[in-house]
Write a protein that holds these residues in place. Sequence first.
Motif, short mmCIF file in Angstrom:
data_model
loop_
_atom_site.label_atom_id
_atom_site.label_comp_id
_atom_site.label_asym_id
_atom_site.label_seq_id
_atom_site.Cartn_x
_atom_site.Cartn_y
_atom_site.Cartn_z
N SER A 253 -10.14 5.26 -4.80
CA SER A 253 -11.06 6.09 -4.15
C SER A 253 -12.42 5.81 -3.68
O SER A 253 -13.09 5.78 -2.77
CB SER A 253 -11.53 7.53 -5.16
OG SER A 253 -10.24 8.10 -5.29
N GLU A 254 -12.93 4.62 -4.66
CA GLU A 254 -14.27 4.15 -4.35
C GLU A 254 -14.26 3.25 -2.96
O GLU A 254 -15.12 3.32 -2.04
CB GLU A 254 -14.71 3.21 -5.48
CG GLU A 254 -15.12 4.13 -6.66
CD GLU A 254 -16.31 4.90 -6.48
OE1 GLU A 254 -17.31 4.49 -5.57
OE2 GLU A 254 -16.58 5.89 -7.16
N MET A 255 -13.20 2.52 -2.82
CA MET A 255 -12.93 1.60 -1.62
C MET A 255 -12.68 2.18 -0.56
O MET A 255 -13.04 1.85 0.86
CB MET A 255 -11.78 0.52 -2.05
CG MET A 255 -12.25 -0.55 -3.18
SD MET A 255 -13.96 -1.48 -2.62
CE MET A 255 -13.40 -2.04 -1.16
N SER A 256 -11.96 3.53 -0.53
CA SER A 256 -11.38 4.10 0.67
C SER A 256 -13.11 4.84 1.22
O SER A 256 -12.89 4.93 2.46
CB SER A 256 -10.42 5.21 0.44
OG SER A 256 -11.17 6.27 -0.61
N SER A 257 -14.04 5.00 0.52
CA SER A 257 -15.16 5.44 0.91
C SER A 257 -15.81 4.62 1.98
O SER A 257 -16.91 5.05 2.86
CB SER A 257 -16.05 6.30 -0.02
OG SER A 257 -16.37 4.99 -0.93
N ILE A 258 -15.80 3.26 1.86
CA ILE A 258 -16.50 2.09 2.48
C ILE A 258 -15.58 1.49 3.58
O ILE A 258 -15.97 0.60 3.98
CB ILE A 258 -17.27 1.25 1.87
CG1 ILE A 258 -16.21 0.49 0.60
CG2 ILE A 258 -18.07 1.92 0.75
CD1 ILE A 258 -17.10 -0.44 0.01
N LEU A 268 -9.33 -4.64 1.30
CA LEU A 268 -9.30 -4.56 -0.09
C LEU A 268 -8.75 -3.20 -0.44
O LEU A 268 -7.95 -3.04 -1.49
CB LEU A 268 -10.65 -4.79 -0.40
CG LEU A 268 -11.25 -6.12 -0.46
CD1 LEU A 268 -12.68 -6.25 -0.92
CD2 LEU A 268 -10.48 -6.98 -1.59
N SER A 269 -9.12 -2.06 0.18
CA SER A 269 -8.82 -0.85 0.06
C SER A 269 -7.21 -0.59 0.05
O SER A 269 -6.68 -0.07 -0.73
CB SER A 269 -9.46 0.14 1.09
OG SER A 269 -8.78 1.41 0.94
N THR A 271 -4.96 -2.93 -0.18
CA THR A 271 -4.14 -3.68 -1.38
C THR A 271 -4.26 -2.81 -2.48
O THR A 271 -3.19 -2.88 -3.63
CB THR A 271 -4.97 -4.89 -1.63
OG1 THR A 271 -5.07 -5.81 -0.34
CG2 THR A 271 -4.42 -5.54 -2.65
N ILE A 272 -5.41 -2.20 -2.86
CA ILE A 272 -5.66 -1.52 -4.08
C ILE A 272 -4.66 -0.34 -4.23
O ILE A 272 -4.03 0.02 -5.21
CB ILE A 272 -6.88 -0.94 -4.48
CG1 ILE A 272 -8.05 -2.37 -4.85
CG2 ILE A 272 -7.26 -0.18 -5.75
CD1 ILE A 272 -9.35 -2.20 -4.94
N ALA A 273 -4.67 0.48 -3.02
CA ALA A 273 -3.95 1.45 -2.87
C ALA A 273 -2.38 1.06 -2.84
O ALA A 273 -1.37 1.88 -3.52
CB ALA A 273 -3.93 2.00 -1.31
N ASN A 274 -1.82 0.19 -2.30
CA ASN A 274 -0.56 -0.35 -2.71
C ASN A 274 -0.32 -0.63 -4.10
O ASN A 274 0.92 -0.25 -4.60
CB ASN A 274 -0.33 -1.72 -1.81
CG ASN A 274 -0.29 -1.41 -0.17
OD1 ASN A 274 0.00 -0.31 0.35
ND2 ASN A 274 -0.64 -2.20 0.57
N SER A 275 -0.99 -1.34 -4.63
CA SER A 275 -1.03 -1.57 -6.13
C SER A 275 -1.01 -0.17 -6.76
O SER A 275 -0.09 -0.29 -8.01
CB SER A 275 -2.23 -2.32 -6.77
OG SER A 275 -2.36 -3.50 -5.93
N TYR A 276 -1.61 0.82 -6.59
CA TYR A 276 -1.71 2.25 -7.25
C TYR A 276 -0.10 2.60 -6.92
O TYR A 276 0.30 3.11 -8.01
CB TYR A 276 -2.81 2.80 -6.70
CG TYR A 276 -2.92 4.53 -7.27
CD1 TYR A 276 -3.35 4.57 -8.44
CD2 TYR A 276 -2.24 5.39 -6.52
CE1 TYR A 276 -3.44 5.92 -8.99
CE2 TYR A 276 -2.27 6.53 -6.95
CZ TYR A 276 -2.76 6.99 -8.08
OH TYR A 276 -2.83 8.20 -8.53
N PHE A 277 0.31 2.72 -5.76
CA PHE A 277 1.56 3.44 -5.89
C PHE A 277 2.83 2.83 -6.36
O PHE A 277 3.62 3.46 -6.83
CB PHE A 277 1.69 3.84 -4.05
CG PHE A 277 0.58 4.71 -3.79
CD1 PHE A 277 0.77 5.82 -4.11
CD2 PHE A 277 0.15 4.15 -2.53
CE1 PHE A 277 -0.07 6.78 -3.57
CE2 PHE A 277 -0.97 5.07 -2.04
CZ PHE A 277 -1.00 6.42 -2.25
#
Length: 570
Positions: A253-258, A268-269, A271-277
């Motif tokens: 959520s933090e990275m998606s805001s920027i 980066l956003s 990558t983190i999203a892929n890892s989350y899912f």
Amino acid sequence: MLQELTIKNFAIIHDLNLSFESGMTVLTGETGAGKSIIIDAVGLLAGGRGSNEFIRHGESKCVLEGLFSIEDNQLTYELLNSYDIEMEDGTLIIQRDIHRNGKNVCRINGRLVNIATLRLIGETIIDIHGQNEHQELMNPERHLAMLDQFGDKELHRLKAAYGTTYAAYKEVKKAYDKWQNSEQELAQRLDMLQFQVNDIEMAELGDHEEEELLEEKNLLMNYQKITAALSGSYDALQGEENSGIDLIGQAMSEMSSIEDIDGTYKLLSETIANSYFQLQEAASDILREMDQMAYDENRLNDIEKRLELIHQMKRKYGDSIAEIKSYYEKIAVELLQIQNREDHINHLIKELNTLSEKVIQQGKTLTKKRQSVAKQLEAAIHEQLKELFMEKVVFEVQFFNGKAEPTLETAREIGLDHVEFYIATNLGEPLKSLAKVASGGELSRMMLALKTIFSKSQGITSIIFDEVDTGVSGRVAQAIANKIYMVAIHSQVLCITHLPQVAAMADHHLFISKTIVAERTETHVEALAEPQKVEEVARMLAGTEITKLTLEHAKELRELAKNQKTKQLN
């Protein structure tokens, strides 16, 4: 043919290197100089029996090496291929080392071979005939092979066809004899096969059953370890406190805001999203595995019993389930044959009768062809013997099965025939076995007659005559010289001789003598030029003292030999 010969520390030879040419080469010299030693060395390269007695006194081993050109000798090529011995430019290098401790080391083109292999290949390139070595003529068992060798392609085709049929007959006869065993043995075999077939059938083995059972056993035996790991992993990802996935969701959520500010943040956003899912999916998979996990002690016991049964079956019938099934198929067929024994035996009898008739039929055809070839051989031998001043000798190829009706009991893999060479050496005498009545001189001339006939087709590249002309003189000596030269037209010939007539016919002449070096006797070999050839023939004519008249006689012999050679070549 033999091109080069190297001999080291062999008998009285210290170190000798000889080159040979095609055609006829004679070796002459004083008695004991080493002529036969050179021939013995060649014989050892062809697989002759070796002994440490051949080693020069004071040395630890002797070394023999020969370079051969095998030209178009198909039999040699086939043998070399069968032993995976490589060839280059049609040349063959044979080396043999004989050690003082009795050890023999043999190499063909650098490849280590045993004595039997060396002999097998050596026999196709070297043929040595000594003064008392007429084994083929003296052995009636070899006479049929010699007759067949004289035959044409048609004979060889008939012989090959017969051999194939005879081999098939023997195979079926072997199977038939096996089924003719006692009823008790068959009954015992039937009981055993029936038990084994039932035993394997009752086991109901699956193709990959053992692997699957071992995998399931491994899971059950590690149940606690697996459940603990799954539970710990799930708590770390999806636990009520400090959930790993929740924390990563917060970072997402933090990275998606920027992510719209800069491309780097967007990457980066993502990558983190892929890892989350991916982690959410992994957590779901772990939870599903936990729900499916169940420990069943009874199932583990069942697996252990099943694996033990498979182990017992493997111990009795094969190393794997695949081998057990293959064995089952084999014995099931045999069991069916025994259960239907009469039908199977009747089938074998029918096949045996068909092949028996074919063996006799093809054997008779082969015999008829051999009898025709025998007449041709007899005529050719008589022609050769006439030229060797044995015109009164009668030579005949006798067939001992010619009158009686042939049977399978007398049949062999080479045919229905039992053949032996017979001769009558004097006019009016009855024919008798060549092996029993021929004298040494007659055998020598008979062998020369055969060798003259066979030299074109035999394929041997080097033929050696070791004093086969002993005990003859005059016109017979000249006739023998002519015959040896005729053999040399088709094969390289090396000849040890004491006859000036034979020496005069030579294309090449090697003189063997003894020298003293450092108080040790050594063999010396000299290739003679034309004037020296004449002198050596003169020495052979006169002995120690050579006169002008002897030299003129020697020159005359050489001239007559040249004319004779020209006549034979034309």
